[in-house]
Scaffold this motif. Structure first.
Motif, short mmCIF file in Angstrom:
data_model
loop_
_atom_site.label_atom_id
_atom_site.label_comp_id
_atom_site.label_asym_id
_atom_site.label_seq_id
_atom_site.Cartn_x
_atom_site.Cartn_y
_atom_site.Cartn_z
N VAL A 95 -3.84 -2.84 3.00
CA VAL A 95 -3.96 -3.28 1.60
C VAL A 95 -3.39 -2.24 0.64
O VAL A 95 -2.84 -2.60 -0.41
CB VAL A 95 -5.43 -3.62 1.25
CG1 VAL A 95 -5.89 -4.85 2.00
CG2 VAL A 95 -6.37 -2.45 1.51
N ALA A 96 -3.50 -0.96 0.97
CA ALA A 96 -2.90 0.06 0.11
C ALA A 96 -1.38 -0.05 0.11
O ALA A 96 -0.73 0.15 -0.92
CB ALA A 96 -3.34 1.45 0.57
N SER A 97 -0.80 -0.39 1.25
CA SER A 97 0.66 -0.55 1.32
C SER A 97 1.13 -1.74 0.48
O SER A 97 2.24 -1.72 -0.07
CB SER A 97 1.11 -0.73 2.77
OG SER A 97 0.78 -2.03 3.27
N ARG A 98 0.29 -2.77 0.36
CA ARG A 98 0.65 -3.91 -0.48
C ARG A 98 0.73 -3.48 -1.95
O ARG A 98 1.58 -3.97 -2.71
CB ARG A 98 -0.38 -5.04 -0.33
CG ARG A 98 -0.40 -5.67 1.05
CD ARG A 98 -1.44 -6.78 1.13
NE ARG A 98 -0.98 -7.99 0.48
CZ ARG A 98 -1.71 -8.73 -0.36
NH1 ARG A 98 -2.94 -8.36 -0.67
NH2 ARG A 98 -1.21 -9.82 -0.89
N LEU A 99 -0.14 -2.55 -2.35
CA LEU A 99 -0.07 -2.03 -3.71
C LEU A 99 1.25 -1.30 -3.95
O LEU A 99 1.87 -1.44 -5.00
CB LEU A 99 -1.23 -1.07 -3.97
CG LEU A 99 -2.63 -1.67 -4.07
CD1 LEU A 99 -3.67 -0.56 -4.22
CD2 LEU A 99 -2.73 -2.65 -5.23
N CYS A 100 1.67 -0.51 -2.97
CA CYS A 100 2.93 0.24 -3.10
C CYS A 100 4.13 -0.70 -3.17
O CYS A 100 5.09 -0.43 -3.91
CB CYS A 100 3.08 1.20 -1.92
SG CYS A 100 1.89 2.54 -1.91
N ARG A 101 4.07 -1.77 -2.44
CA ARG A 101 5.16 -2.75 -2.48
C ARG A 101 5.21 -3.45 -3.84
O ARG A 101 6.30 -3.77 -4.34
CB ARG A 101 4.96 -3.78 -1.38
CG ARG A 101 6.12 -4.77 -1.22
CD ARG A 101 5.76 -5.87 -0.23
NE ARG A 101 4.67 -6.70 -0.76
CZ ARG A 101 4.00 -7.58 -0.05
NH1 ARG A 101 4.24 -7.72 1.25
NH2 ARG A 101 3.04 -8.30 -0.59
N PRO A 116 5.46 0.21 -8.76
CA PRO A 116 6.04 1.56 -8.70
C PRO A 116 5.01 2.65 -9.00
O PRO A 116 5.10 3.75 -8.43
CB PRO A 116 7.13 1.51 -9.78
CG PRO A 116 7.47 0.07 -9.93
CD PRO A 116 6.17 -0.67 -9.70
N ILE A 117 4.06 2.39 -9.88
CA ILE A 117 3.03 3.38 -10.19
C ILE A 117 2.20 3.69 -8.95
O ILE A 117 1.91 4.84 -8.63
CB ILE A 117 2.15 2.89 -11.35
CG1 ILE A 117 2.94 2.90 -12.66
CG2 ILE A 117 0.88 3.75 -11.47
CD1 ILE A 117 2.17 2.38 -13.85
N CYS A 118 1.81 2.64 -8.23
CA CYS A 118 1.03 2.84 -7.00
C CYS A 118 1.88 3.52 -5.93
O CYS A 118 1.39 4.38 -5.18
CB CYS A 118 0.50 1.51 -6.48
SG CYS A 118 -0.76 0.77 -7.55
N ALA A 119 3.15 3.14 -5.84
CA ALA A 119 4.03 3.75 -4.85
C ALA A 119 4.18 5.24 -5.11
O ALA A 119 4.18 6.06 -4.18
CB ALA A 119 5.39 3.06 -4.86
#
Length: 292
Positions: A193-199, A202-205
Motif C-alpha cells: 500500500v505504501a508503494s501505491r502512494l509513491c505511484r 510525487p510528494i509521497c515518492a
C-alpha cells in the motif's frame, strides 16, 4: 483463518464487505467478457455496507462501527472504476479527515493529527466505542483516497495529510513494518500500500521512495503466494526490475491445478486471532502481480 459462520463474537464473520472492496480496487480495468459483470456485483455489495458517508466492515452488524479503512478503500475503488462522482469522493474525503487524532492526544501512542481507524465520535448509537487506534496500512489506504480527492487542489499537504504521511514514514523508517500492524499481520501488506502512494503522488515518492525501494530490494522473496504477489506489485509500483522475472516465475509455480492460488490471511480483527483471506483474494493479487 476464520472462514466459518458464527463465533463467540455473535455474528456471521463470512458476511463481510471488505473483501469486495479490495476486489473492486484491484480488479484489472479491462476484463474479459465473462467477467464484466463483476464490478457491478461488487459495487452492490459495497453499497450495502455504506452508512451515510462511511462504510462498515459488516453490512448487517450495526454494533460494529464504520471505519476509515473500509471507507477509504471502498471510496477509492468506486471512484477509480467510475462508479462514484468526484463530488462524493470529496465528501468522503472530508469525512475521513474528521477521523484525525487530537493535536495534543492524551495517549502517547497516537500520532497527533494523523487519521485514526475509527471516528469514535458517538455518531452510531448502536455501536460501542472502539477507542482511538492508528494503523500504518490503514493510514496508507486513507492517504491514497485523500490524494485522489485533492489532486487538483493541493490539499495533499494539509495538516491531516502531512501528519498521516509522517506516521507512514515513521513506520517505515523505524523498521516496525517488519512486525506487521494491528490489522495487517504481514509486512508485505504495508510495502504494497505504501508503494501505491509513491505511484500516485510525487510528494509521497519523494518522502518514502528511497527507504521503500531499499525495503523491497532487501526483502527475501516470500514462500507464500499472497505475500509474494504483494512484494512483486510493490516492486512494480516503484519501477524495480531486479528479481521480478524470477519472482513471477515462482508465483506462477504456486498456482493450483484449478487455476487459483491458495488462501492466506490478509487482514484480521485487531488483536483478536480472527483472520480473513480467501483463495479468491490471493488469486486476485496474484493475477495483478503477473499481469501489471
Amino acid at each position: 483463518m476464520q472462514n466459518g459462520s458464527r463465533t463467540a463474537l455473535g455474528y456471521n464473520l463470512k458476511n463481510e464487505a471488505f473483501t469486495a472492496m479490495l476486489a473492486l480496487a484491484h480488479l484489472p480495468q479491462q476484463l474479459p467478457e465473462s467477467a464484466r459483470h463483476l464490478p457491478a456485483v461488487l459495487a452492490r455489495q459495497i453499497e450495502s455496507s455504506r452508512w451515510h458517508d462511511r462504510y462498515r466492515f459488516f453490512p448487517e452488524v450495526r454494533q460494529f462501527a464504520a471505519d476509515t479503512d473500509c471507507t477509504a478503500v471502498a471510496t477509492a475503488a468506486l471512484y477509480e472504476r467510475r462508479m462514484l462522482p468526484r463530488t462524493r469522493l470529496r465528501r468522503h474525503a472530508r469525512e475521513l479527515r474528521r477521523a484525525h487524532a487530537p493535536a495534543l492526544p492524551h495517549d502517547q501512542a497516537l500520532h497527533p493529527l494523523a487519521v485514526m481507524v475509527y471516528w469514535d465520535d458517538g455518531a452510531e448509537p448502536q455501536a460501542p466505542p472502539r477507542g482511538h487506534k492508528q494503523d500504518a496500512v490503514v493510514c496508507c489506504n486513507v492517504l491514497y483516497t485523500l490524494l485522489l480527492a485533492d489532486t487538483d487542489t493541493g490539499r495533499e499537504t494539509d495538516s491531516v495529510g502531512r501528519a498521516t504521511l509522517d506516521l507512514v514514514h515513521d513506520h517505515l523508517a523505524s523498521g516496525r513494518y517488519l512486525s506487521g500492524t494491528r490489522y495487517y499481520p504481514s509486512p508485505y501488506a504495508f510495502l504494497h500500500v505504501a508503494s501505491r502512494l509513491c505511484r500516485l503522488s510525487p510528494i509521497c515518492a519523494e518522502r518514502l521512495g528511497t527507504r521503500l525501494n531499499h525495503a523491497c530490494d532487501v526483502a527475501d522473496p516470500p514462500r507464500t503466494p499472497l505475500d509474494l504477489a504483494l512484494l512483486i506489485t510493490a516492486a512494480e509500483n516503484l519501477g524495480q526490475t531486479r528479481r521480478q522475472g524470477r519472482c513471477r516465475d515462482g508465483l506462477a509455480a504456486m498456482q493450483l491445478p484449478d487455476g487459483s492460488w491458495p488462501a492466506q490471511p490478509y487482514f484480521r480483527l485487531g488483536r483478536r486471532p480472527v483472520y480473513f483471506g480467501s483463495a479468491h483474494l490471493t488469486t486476485l493479487f496474484a493475477l495483478r502481480a503477473l499481469h501489471p
